[in-house]
Design a protein around this motif. Structure first.
Motif, PDB file in Angstrom:
ATOM      1  N   GLU A  17      11.116 -32.799  54.755  1.00 26.98           N
ATOM      2  CA  GLU A  17      11.613 -34.168  54.864  1.00 26.98           C
ATOM      3  C   GLU A  17      11.008 -34.986  53.731  1.00 26.98           C
ATOM      4  O   GLU A  17       9.855 -34.779  53.355  1.00 26.98           O
ATOM      5  N   TYR A  29      13.832 -42.525  55.783  1.00 24.94           N
ATOM      6  CA  TYR A  29      14.071 -41.184  55.271  1.00 24.94           C
ATOM      7  C   TYR A  29      14.985 -41.214  54.063  1.00 24.94           C
ATOM      8  O   TYR A  29      15.979 -41.929  54.043  1.00 24.94           O
ATOM      9  N   TYR A  32      16.600 -36.025  55.405  1.00 25.96           N
ATOM     10  CA  TYR A  32      16.207 -35.728  56.772  1.00 25.96           C
ATOM     11  C   TYR A  32      17.273 -34.871  57.436  1.00 25.96           C
ATOM     12  O   TYR A  32      18.471 -35.110  57.263  1.00 25.96           O
TER      13      TYR A  32
END
Length: 140
Positions: A17, A29, A32
């Motif tokens: 991630e 993010y 992700y």
């Protein structure tokens, strides 16, 4: 611009991630669950070890963190540092290194505790049933 993420994984390919951190500590993010997210969708490509920015904008400036190691073991406890380089100047290493401690979960103890608790509940249940059948506990 390329952001590289180097990691070793002796347990297969870990989940990776990428997060972007704002100065106030909040984050979102960039990559992700296997996909590039939000404002990065048309500008960023993901490969196993890097994010490639096809184009950058002023608001891309900031701190990016790559997170990988699905499972860790006690032997992974150590001091870790991040090294960044862009091929122009000298590589930069984060300072100070961060200590990561991994504590083993006592799975056997947890299982034993659950079994003992279930046995105690079963014993109490059988005792109450026996007391009820013998008339020690009123039926009303």
């Amino acid at each position: 611009a390329d952001l590289h993420c180097q990691f070793s994984a002796d347990f297969g390919q870990p989940r990776v991630e990428w997060k972007y951190f704002l100065p106030d500590g909040s984050n979102w993010y960039v990559y992700y669950d296997g996909t590039v997210t939000g404002k990065y969708v048309d500008r960023v490509e993901y490969s196993t070890r890097a994010l490639h920015f096809k184009s950058t904008i002023a608001t891309d400036d900031g701190r990016y963190v790559c997170e990988a190691f699905d499972s860790v073991s006690k032997s992974d406890s150590a001091q870790y540092a991040c090294q960044a380089s862009n091929g122009i100047g000298d590589p930069k290493t984060s300072s100070p290194a961060i200590q990561m401690d991994v504590y083993d979960t006592n799975v056997g103890g947890i299982v034993a505790g659950v079994i003992v608790a279930l046995l105690i509940l079963a014993f109490i249940g059988v005792g109450l049933w026996f007391a009820y059948r013998k008339g020690y506990i009123g039926r009303k």
